[in-house]
Design a protein around this motif. Structure first.
Motif, short mmCIF file in Angstrom:
data_model
loop_
_atom_site.label_atom_id
_atom_site.label_comp_id
_atom_site.label_asym_id
_atom_site.label_seq_id
_atom_site.Cartn_x
_atom_site.Cartn_y
_atom_site.Cartn_z
N CYS A 90 -35.51 -51.91 -70.15
CA CYS A 90 -35.83 -50.56 -69.72
C CYS A 90 -35.80 -50.48 -68.20
CB CYS A 90 -37.22 -50.16 -70.20
SG CYS A 90 -37.41 -50.18 -72.00
N ASP A 91 -35.62 -49.27 -67.68
CA ASP A 91 -35.69 -49.03 -66.24
C ASP A 91 -37.05 -48.40 -65.93
OD1 ASP A 91 -33.14 -49.98 -65.81
OD2 ASP A 91 -32.21 -48.01 -65.99
N TYR A 92 -37.61 -48.79 -64.79
CA TYR A 92 -38.92 -48.30 -64.37
C TYR A 92 -38.85 -47.83 -62.93
CZ TYR A 92 -40.62 -50.85 -68.45
OH TYR A 92 -40.81 -51.31 -69.72
N ARG A 93 -39.81 -47.02 -62.57
CA ARG A 93 -39.96 -46.59 -61.18
C ARG A 93 -41.41 -46.78 -60.79
NH1 ARG A 93 -36.98 -41.58 -60.13
NH2 ARG A 93 -35.34 -43.09 -59.76
N ILE A 94 -41.60 -47.43 -59.65
CA ILE A 94 -42.94 -47.61 -59.08
C ILE A 94 -43.10 -46.50 -58.05
CG2 ILE A 94 -44.40 -49.11 -57.73
CD1 ILE A 94 -43.83 -51.06 -59.65
N LEU A 95 -44.12 -45.69 -58.24
CA LEU A 95 -44.40 -44.60 -57.31
C LEU A 95 -45.49 -45.03 -56.35
CD1 LEU A 95 -44.34 -41.77 -59.96
CD2 LEU A 95 -42.51 -42.44 -58.41
N ASP A 96 -45.23 -44.80 -55.08
CA ASP A 96 -46.12 -45.33 -54.04
C ASP A 96 -47.53 -44.80 -54.12
OD1 ASP A 96 -45.65 -42.74 -53.11
OD2 ASP A 96 -45.90 -43.39 -51.05
N SER A 97 -48.37 -45.68 -53.86
CA SER A 97 -49.79 -45.49 -53.64
C SER A 97 -50.33 -46.90 -53.69
CB SER A 97 -50.41 -44.63 -54.75
OG SER A 97 -51.77 -44.47 -54.48
N THR A 98 -50.72 -47.41 -52.58
CA THR A 98 -51.27 -48.76 -52.56
C THR A 98 -52.64 -48.70 -51.91
OG1 THR A 98 -50.14 -49.23 -50.48
CG2 THR A 98 -49.04 -49.95 -52.48
N PRO A 99 -53.57 -49.50 -52.41
CA PRO A 99 -54.88 -49.55 -51.77
C PRO A 99 -54.76 -50.02 -50.33
CG PRO A 99 -54.89 -50.71 -53.87
CD PRO A 99 -53.47 -50.37 -53.55
N ARG A 133 -39.41 -42.88 -47.35
CA ARG A 133 -38.95 -41.51 -47.11
C ARG A 133 -39.72 -40.93 -45.94
NH1 ARG A 133 -39.58 -41.27 -53.01
NH2 ARG A 133 -41.58 -40.30 -52.61
N GLU A 134 -39.32 -39.75 -45.52
CA GLU A 134 -40.05 -39.06 -44.46
C GLU A 134 -41.49 -38.85 -44.93
OE1 GLU A 134 -39.85 -34.83 -42.13
OE2 GLU A 134 -38.00 -35.69 -42.88
N GLY A 135 -42.43 -39.15 -44.09
CA GLY A 135 -43.84 -39.06 -44.45
C GLY A 135 -44.43 -40.39 -44.87
N GLY A 136 -43.57 -41.42 -45.08
CA GLY A 136 -44.06 -42.77 -45.38
C GLY A 136 -44.12 -43.13 -46.84
N SER A 137 -43.82 -42.19 -47.76
CA SER A 137 -43.89 -42.54 -49.17
C SER A 137 -42.66 -43.36 -49.57
CB SER A 137 -43.98 -41.27 -50.03
OG SER A 137 -42.81 -40.51 -49.88
N PHE A 138 -42.75 -44.02 -50.72
CA PHE A 138 -41.64 -44.85 -51.19
C PHE A 138 -41.60 -44.86 -52.71
CE2 PHE A 138 -45.25 -47.72 -50.98
CZ PHE A 138 -45.16 -48.41 -52.17
N GLU A 139 -40.46 -45.27 -53.23
CA GLU A 139 -40.27 -45.51 -54.65
C GLU A 139 -39.51 -46.81 -54.79
OE1 GLU A 139 -38.08 -42.24 -56.27
OE2 GLU A 139 -39.83 -40.91 -56.30
N ILE A 140 -39.82 -47.57 -55.83
CA ILE A 140 -39.09 -48.80 -56.12
C ILE A 140 -38.55 -48.68 -57.54
CG2 ILE A 140 -39.23 -51.30 -56.40
CD1 ILE A 140 -41.57 -51.27 -54.42
N THR A 180 -55.40 -45.12 -56.52
CA THR A 180 -54.93 -45.71 -55.26
C THR A 180 -53.91 -46.82 -55.51
OG1 THR A 180 -56.71 -47.33 -55.18
CG2 THR A 180 -57.11 -45.20 -54.11
N PHE A 181 -53.60 -47.11 -56.78
CA PHE A 181 -52.64 -48.17 -57.12
C PHE A 181 -51.30 -47.56 -57.52
CE2 PHE A 181 -56.44 -50.54 -57.13
CZ PHE A 181 -56.08 -51.87 -56.94
N PRO A 182 -50.21 -48.32 -57.37
CA PRO A 182 -48.90 -47.79 -57.74
C PRO A 182 -48.82 -47.43 -59.22
CG PRO A 182 -48.68 -49.86 -56.52
CD PRO A 182 -50.13 -49.67 -56.82
N LYS A 183 -48.14 -46.34 -59.50
CA LYS A 183 -47.89 -45.92 -60.88
C LYS A 183 -46.61 -46.61 -61.33
CE LYS A 183 -51.04 -42.66 -60.29
NZ LYS A 183 -51.56 -43.19 -59.05
N ILE A 184 -46.57 -47.06 -62.57
CA ILE A 184 -45.40 -47.70 -63.14
C ILE A 184 -44.89 -46.76 -64.24
CG2 ILE A 184 -44.47 -49.77 -64.26
CD1 ILE A 184 -47.05 -51.21 -63.23
N VAL A 185 -43.77 -46.09 -63.99
CA VAL A 185 -43.27 -45.08 -64.89
C VAL A 185 -41.98 -45.57 -65.54
CG1 VAL A 185 -42.44 -42.70 -65.06
CG2 VAL A 185 -44.26 -43.27 -63.43
N LYS A 186 -41.95 -45.55 -66.89
CA LYS A 186 -40.75 -45.93 -67.62
C LYS A 186 -39.77 -44.76 -67.56
CE LYS A 186 -41.18 -47.98 -71.57
NZ LYS A 186 -41.39 -48.24 -73.02
#
Length: 190
Positions: A90-99, A133-140, A180-186
């Motif tokens: 499966c493919d996943y996306r980690i959405l930013d939010s880190t403690p 991205r602009e504003g400092g957010s990221f996706e993996i 405050t932790f990264p979300k892991i979305v399938k």
């Protein structure tokens, strides 16, 4: 004579039962005192002098060198944010939010904790090298097929994500805020 044979048989049965229970308890977990935040789990005592004997045995068996409490925390995720097991098909996306942490790393490993061999030679990301991205957010993006941007390759088999927070003010005595932790979305499965 038969009493000696019975006593010997009971001792052997007790020894075998003890070894079996120890093997089961070592295979089931990583010890006591787990800290949960959504799909992420850490064991803050693993790097402390008061580590429990079961966790000490698990670490000795795996060869892992845990972070000391004053160094940081390692969080592991074996499921996505909806609770489904992580699967390399499966493919996943980690959405930013880190403690809050001075520095963090995020990597993928096989279900047994080994590095995942891949042609890109990419085993993880750090907070200082990730494309934002602009504003400092990221996706993996995580998956077996290469893609542009922040892509973390995995094999087509179950895997685990490891988030290490270095020099973090996270309070390990209370439950951390899962938001405050990264979300892991399938995204989708092959």
């Amino acid at each position: 004579m038969t009493n000696y044979v019975k006593a010997f048989a009971v001792m052997i049965a007790g020894l075998l039962l003890g070894f079996a229970m120890t093997a089961v308890s070592l295979g089931l977990g990583r010890g006591f005192g787990a800290l949960h935040a959504g799909p992420w789990t850490a064991w803050p005592r693993h790097g402390a002098p008061d580590i429990d004997p079961y966790a000490r045995a698990v670490l000795a068996r795996s060869g892992e060198a845990p972070l000391g409490r004053d160094q940081g925390l390692a969080f592991f995720a074996r499921t996505d944010s909806s609770g489904a097991p992580l699967d390399g098909r499966c493919d996943y996306r980690i959405l930013d939010s880190t403690p809050a942490a001075r520095f963090w790393t995020l990597g993928a490993a096989s279900a047994t904790g080994r590095l995942i061999d891949n042609p890109a030679d990419r085993y993880g990301f750090t907070s200082s090298e990730i494309t934002r991205r602009e504003g400092g957010s990221f996706e993996i993006d995580i998956g077996a097929q290469a893609r542009p941007g922040n892509w973390l390759p995995v094999a087509r088999e179950p895997f685990v994500l490891v988030l290490r927070l270095y020099d973090t003010p996270l309070d390990v005595e209370s439950a951390p805020d899962p938001t405050t932790f990264p979300k892991i979305v399938k995204l989708h499965c092959a």
